[in-house]
Design an enzyme around this catalytic site. Structure first.
Site, PDB file in Angstrom:
ATOM      1  N   GLU A 155       0.771  -1.374  -0.005  1.00  0.00           N
ATOM      2  CA  GLU A 155       0.004   0.032   0.161  1.00  0.00           C
ATOM      3  C   GLU A 155       0.949   1.210   0.033  1.00  0.00           C
ATOM      4  OE1 GLU A 155      -3.063   0.312   3.124  1.00  0.00           O
ATOM      5  OE2 GLU A 155      -3.948   1.966   2.055  1.00  0.00           O
ATOM      6  N   MET A 190       0.298  -2.838   8.552  1.00  0.00           N
ATOM      7  CA  MET A 190      -0.579  -2.932   7.420  1.00  0.00           C
ATOM      8  C   MET A 190      -1.409  -4.294   7.339  1.00  0.00           C
ATOM      9  SD  MET A 190      -0.875  -1.830   4.521  1.00  0.00           S
ATOM     10  CE  MET A 190      -2.008  -2.476   3.468  1.00  0.00           C
ATOM     11  N   GLU A 191      -2.502  -3.942   6.687  1.00  0.00           N
ATOM     12  CA  GLU A 191      -3.675  -5.081   6.860  1.00  0.00           C
ATOM     13  C   GLU A 191      -3.507  -6.065   5.814  1.00  0.00           C
ATOM     14  OE1 GLU A 191      -4.000  -1.776   6.189  1.00  0.00           O
ATOM     15  OE2 GLU A 191      -5.571  -1.546   4.618  1.00  0.00           O
ATOM     16  N   ASN A 192      -2.472  -6.185   5.355  1.00  0.00           N
ATOM     17  CA  ASN A 192      -2.337  -7.534   3.984  1.00  0.00           C
ATOM     18  C   ASN A 192      -3.239  -8.382   4.443  1.00  0.00           C
ATOM     19  OD1 ASN A 192      -0.008  -5.822   2.820  1.00  0.00           O
ATOM     20  ND2 ASN A 192       1.004  -6.782   4.982  1.00  0.00           N
ATOM     21  N   HIS A 252      -7.204  -2.583  14.761  1.00  0.00           N
ATOM     22  CA  HIS A 252      -7.076  -1.605  13.637  1.00  0.00           C
ATOM     23  C   HIS A 252      -7.059  -2.595  12.255  1.00  0.00           C
ATOM     24  CE1 HIS A 252      -6.844   2.197  11.265  1.00  0.00           C
ATOM     25  NE2 HIS A 252      -6.105   1.286  10.342  1.00  0.00           N
ATOM     26  N   GLU A 253      -5.959  -3.227  12.322  1.00  0.00           N
ATOM     27  CA  GLU A 253      -5.443  -3.847  11.076  1.00  0.00           C
ATOM     28  C   GLU A 253      -6.342  -5.076  10.924  1.00  0.00           C
ATOM     29  OE1 GLU A 253      -3.590  -2.150   9.503  1.00  0.00           O
ATOM     30  OE2 GLU A 253      -2.938  -1.085  10.843  1.00  0.00           O
ATOM     31  N   HIS A 308      -9.682  -4.052   9.519  1.00  0.00           N
ATOM     32  CA  HIS A 308      -9.605  -3.827   8.102  1.00  0.00           C
ATOM     33  C   HIS A 308     -10.088  -5.030   7.140  1.00  0.00           C
ATOM     34  CE1 HIS A 308      -8.125   0.066   7.481  1.00  0.00           C
ATOM     35  NE2 HIS A 308      -6.888  -0.109   7.979  1.00  0.00           N
ATOM     36  N   GLU A 346     -10.074   3.973   6.042  1.00  0.00           N
ATOM     37  CA  GLU A 346      -9.179   4.150   7.133  1.00  0.00           C
ATOM     38  C   GLU A 346     -10.081   5.234   8.337  1.00  0.00           C
ATOM     39  OE1 GLU A 346      -6.735   3.223   7.832  1.00  0.00           O
ATOM     40  OE2 GLU A 346      -5.928   2.445   5.860  1.00  0.00           O
TER      41      GLU A 346
HETATM   42  N1  TRP Z   1      -3.212   0.909   5.597  1.00  0.00           N
HETATM   43  C1  TRP Z   1      -2.031   0.937   6.953  1.00  0.00           C
HETATM   44  C2  TRP Z   1      -3.286   1.203   8.111  1.00  0.00           C
HETATM   45  O1  TRP Z   1      -3.524   2.224   8.113  1.00  0.00           O
HETATM   46  C3  TRP Z   1      -1.132   2.243   6.767  1.00  0.00           C
HETATM   47  C4  TRP Z   1      -0.342   2.203   5.570  1.00  0.00           C
HETATM   48  C5  TRP Z   1      -0.644   2.806   4.372  1.00  0.00           C
HETATM   49  C6  TRP Z   1       1.013   1.783   5.424  1.00  0.00           C
HETATM   50  N2  TRP Z   1       0.461   3.086   3.691  1.00  0.00           N
HETATM   51  C7  TRP Z   1       1.424   2.306   4.516  1.00  0.00           C
HETATM   52  C8  TRP Z   1       1.618   1.153   6.287  1.00  0.00           C
HETATM   53  C9  TRP Z   1       2.838   2.084   3.900  1.00  0.00           C
HETATM   54  C10 TRP Z   1       2.845   1.131   5.909  1.00  0.00           C
HETATM   55  C11 TRP Z   1       3.774   1.495   4.798  1.00  0.00           C
HETATM   56  O2  TRP Z   1      -3.685   0.286   8.564  1.00  0.00           O
HETATM   57 ZN    ZN Z   2      -5.776   1.549   8.338  1.00  0.00          ZN
END
Ligand code: TRP
Ligand code: ZN
Length: 880
Positions: free
Chosen positions: A131, A273-275, A307-308, A311, A330
């Site tokens: 992301e 990060m929510e992969n 939070h993650e 998501h 978000e």
């Molecule tokens: N989507 C992530 C969150 O808010 C945050 C995120 C966006 C992120 N861009 C990123 C994390 C780049 C790491 C690097 O949960």
């Molecule tokens: Zn988020």
């Protein structure tokens, strides 16, 4: 063929959105992983939109293309072209299969976007961050969130160097290969956008837990980290289980894969990060143990884990059509996380914390040159829009909608939102439509909140008519022009309110011939409106915007005694605190303007009385004893002099400490400091929070008397909260014992990166002129590096963004130093550099000398070759 491709700065507009001409039905990726050189074979089955006749164009940044073929045939060089971040291919049809082979260089990737190395070449591991647009640094792809694909990922690597191989989705086999290599395959049954792709490979340890979802699925929860910190992952595992249960109970959302992996890394650009199925965390938001984690950090771990995880529905199952809709996932997920944290901890304290953050981080953004709507209309670099506005203000907008619909109505609306949009890439319109339709309410007026930048000012005025026994509340709203929006429209502003009698009791509300409870919500949706309350025998004291029911700046001309009444009696914990903040503001203004002492007395006397109130939650008392911060105070001024603000705020707190009295403070401190077994429950956290505040007030009153207390607290601390609080007091008051304590801490935590970050941060927060020299000296510490984002934040960020009186030196040396560091940092990591550069926000409102110095530093910066990320921030800073 190699191409070094950095896109030229160009503006992307929401208005230009077009559905993708090409989609990827399935992606089969085979990685041959290694630190220096990784090869990736990608097989994409393509789908063409018959309505559009566009040639196939795929995103690709800095990729070394080794081979390319279409439908089983190698492509002749004149059938494709790779330049400026785009691979164009001739001859592709609906159903075609494109095969590419590329080489990646993970160890050379310092931007931490795409595939990179965390840690050293010898001991580190490989991971990805996609992301928002990192996937195009991994392979050629339509790298946009509205392209949802099925992923099959095979990882191959040397077994000894990479014993653990992970990717998103469910495991689908693993085995041996010749030459000490092995493989593992993962299939994700849920189509997903490329930004949710992830892999991890290396030497990692794990902890596991079996979980059964409410709808009966057996899930293996696994948290992975490097061996030396695996013992610090248990708290996160507990928090994860709590979050999963909560989402089942509160929103009826169940997890949807057989495994859920979470991985900790020390090298990460953001929080986490929510992969899909493979969350990756900055270690700072995953690792926790009493010896190295403060209470605030424990709560942050719980919140980010949640939070993650949340998501998975708000973001992954329902994703965003385009990056302008970022707040769809978000803002909504922050709101869900805030609700969860409130349920797990104290709702009023959580609300206070969230509003304080909004005021410290989002209001200044909304008032300065970086202002943008929650749904921006255009951007140059999307990574610059992961902002407090999109996250925190976005959450406030969801909160308003939830308040409007009520508990059950909101749940009904969310059920409909998930049902209608599952497996889709949605828009904010889809969100509002689902919430509205499920409740028979038109929520379209709230879209204006998403489109309009700036914090509305809400002016309230009350008039009591003794003859009519009525009270008329007149509300007016105004949003200053800015962010390319000269005429701001009135927004729907829900104002939750109660009326208090002089005895501190809430009065029944009689409005429009109807009697409601003692609390009501009125919605101001015009520039000005009046609301009349009847059957009142006395002029009431209004408690307005209870629970902070809308993200606005409320202006109401309270008398000090009215605020004192609310501070004593308001049953809304947030508004109670808010009354104290308002009193503190007035006291601050009086000190600044050399006005009469009344306001300072009103504030300090009210708090001195509360200090004796044994029924009050010590954590709330700690927050009440804290006046608005320096950043918040600066927001209300022009010709800002941060050194003066710091001095005045210190003076204000000293007056409070005097009024409470050294003896009372000391006595309370000793009670709070009495030995007790370390625990993380709310009462223990509250005690530590108040202990820190009382120690700080004691230190302001009599630094010499406070020093031995701080020293003792440092030495005897059984957890990081107490230890760091004591260290902070010693350092900020330049106590003789500070040097020894710092040296002791440095040695004790030499192998603990997160604890060491706090060692850098506490010194970067030294107030005033001396801070810069300290920061510069610390840059020479062998543990300092510009390559690690946490370290950069702990030293450079704590100074430039967290220490106004230190950074904003009158001679401008802070600005010049930061500008130089930004150039060096930008060459390594543009995302982190751009975020750090926001430290200049608000420079136009500085007093003339500082303003000139800041401008000169920004001009010098703008004259350098910069990344698109940093160039956009600096450019916005300088535009008028
Ligand atoms: N989507 C992530 C969150 O808010 C945050 C995120 C966006 C992120 N861009 C990123 C994390 C780049 C790491 C690097 O949960
Ligand atoms: Zn988020």
């Amino acid at each position: 063929m190699t191409a070094r491709t950095e896109q030229s700065p160009s503006t992307i507009r929401l208005a230009d959105y077009r559905a993708p001409a090409w989609r990827v039905e399935s992606a089969e990726l085979v990685f041959d992983l290694d630190i220096e050189s990784t090869e990736l074979q990608a097989r994409l089955r393509l789908r063409a939109d018959p309505a559009q006749h566009e040639p196939l164009r795929l995103d690709g940044e800095g990729l070394e293309l080794l081979a390319i073929g279409l439908d089983g045939q190698p492509l002749a060089p004149d059938h494709y072209r790779y330049a400026d971040g785009v691979l164009q291919v001739e001859g592709a049809r609906d159903g075609s299969v494109l095969e590419t082979r590329v080489r990646l260089r993970p160890a050379a990737n310092t931007a931490l976007e795409g595939l990179y190395l965390s840690g050293s070449r010898e001991a580190g591991f490989l991971l990805t961050q996609c992301e928002a647009q990192g996937f195009r640094h991994i392979t050629f792809f339509p790298d946009r969130p509205d392209v949802l694909s099925n992923y099959t990922v095979t990882l191959r690597a040397d077994r000894a160097r990479f014993p653990v191989l992970l990717a998103g989705g469910n495991p689908d086999g693993a085995g041996e290969l010749p030459d000490g290599r092995h493989w593992a395959r993962f299939v994700d049954p849920h189509p997903k956008p490329s930004y949710l792709f992830a892999l991890v490979a290396g030497r990692l340890e794990r902890i596991e837990r079996d979980y059964r979802t409410a709808d009966g699925r057996a899930v293996k929860l696994v948290i992975w980290s490097e061996a030396n910190v695996i013992d610090r992952c248990h708290y996160a595992m507990d928090a994860l289980e709590r979050a999963m249960r909560w989402d089942e109970e509160t929103y009826g959302r169940n997890y949807d894969l057989d495994v859920f992996h979470v991985v900790a890394t020390h090298d990460f650009n953001m929080g986490a990060m929510e992969n899909k199925g493979l969350n990756i965390f900055n270690a700072k938001y995953l690792l926790a143990d009493p010896d190295s984690t403060t209470d605030d950090e424990y709560r942050a771990v719980e919140a980010v884990i949640a939070h993650e995880y949340f998501h998975n529905w708000s973001g992954n199952r329902v994703t965003c059509r385009d990056w302008f809709q970022l707040s769809l996932k978000e803002g909504l997920t922050v709101f869900r996380e805030q609700q969860f944290s409130a349920d797990m901890n104290s709702p009023p304290l959580k609300r206070i914390e969230d509003v304080a953050l909004l005021r410290r981080a989002q209001f200044p953004e909304d008032a300065g040159p970086l202002a943008h709507p929650v749904r921006p209309a255009q951007y140059s670099e999307i990574n610059n829009f992961y902002t407090a506005t999109v996250y925190e203000k976005g959450s406030e907008l969801v909160r308003m909608l939830a308040g409007r619909l009520g508990r059950e109505g909101f749940r009904r609306g969310m059920d409909r939102y998930f049902a209608q949009n599952d497996g889709r890439a949605a828009t904010l319109e889809d969100f509002l439509a689902a919430l509205g339709e499920a409740n028979g309410i038109d929520l379209a007026p709230y879209l204006a909140w998403y489109a309009q930048a700036g914090t509305p000012r809400l002016h309230a005025g009350g008039h009591y008519d003794a003859g009519q026994r009525s009270y008329t509340l007149t509300l007016q709203q105004h949003t200053a022009p800015g962010a390319g929006q000269p005429d701001k429209r009135p927004l729907p502003i829900p104002v939750k309110l109660a009326l208090f009698g002089s005895d501190g009791r809430m009065l029944p509300l009689h409005m429009d011939g109807q009697t409601s409870e003692t609390e009501a919500v009125v919605v101001l949706d015009q520039a000005r409106q009046s609301f009349v309350f009847g059957q009142l025998d006395q002029p009431p004291v209004p408690s307005l915007l209870r629970g902070f029911s809308a993200p606005v700046i409320l202006q109401y001309d309270y008398r000090p005694d009215e605020l004192a009444l609310l501070l004593m009696h308001d049953a809304d914990g947030f508004n109670r605190w808010e009354a104290g903040q308002q009193l503190a503001q007035r006291a601050y203004d009086a000190l600044r303007d050399g006005a009469a002492d009344d306001a300072v007395r009103a504030w300090s006397e009210a708090l001195a009385a509360l200090f004796q109130d044994s029924a009050l939650d010590p954590a709330l008392l700690a927050d009440l004893l804290t006046p608005p911060g320096e950043i918040e105070l600066a927001e209300r001024e022009t010709g800002v002099d941060p050194a003066r603000i710091h001095a005045l705020r210190q003076q204000l707190q000293r007056r409070l400490a005097e009024r409470i009295g050294a003896a009372a403070l000391r006595q309370r401190y000793e009670v709070l400091a009495a030995p007790a077994a370390f625990a993380l429950d709310a009462a223990s956290q509250a005690r530590r929070r108040l202990k820190r505040r009382v120690l700080e007030l004691l230190a302001l009153l009599d630094p010499e008397a406070a020093q031995p207390l701080a020293q003792r607290q440092y030495e005897q601390a059984d957890g990081m909260t107490d230890r760091l609080a004591a260290l902070g007091v010693l350092v900020r008051h330049a106590a003789p014992a500070a040097a020894d304590a710092l040296a002791h801490y440095r040695a004790r935590y030499a192998d603990n990166a997160l604890a060491l970050d706090k060692w850098f941060a506490v010194q970067a927060q030294l107030p005033g002129e001396p801070a810069l020299a300290h920061v510069q000296a610390l840059e020479d510490d062998p543990a300092f590096t510009l390559k690690n984002p946490n370290r950069v934040q702990s030293l450079l960020g704590s100074f430039a963004r967290g220490n106004p009186s230190g950074f904003h030196r009158a001679d401008g040396a802070g600005y010049r130093w930061l500008a130089q560091r930004l150039v060096a940092l930008d060459a390594l990591n543009p995302q982190v550099a751009a975020r750090l550069a926001t430290a200049f926000n608000g420079w136009q409102r500085l007093e003339p000398a500082r303003r000139a110095a800041a401008r000169a530093a920004l001009d010098a910066l703008a004259a350098q070759p910069l990344s698109r990320n940093l160039a956009e921030i600096v450019g916005n800073m300088l535009k008028d």
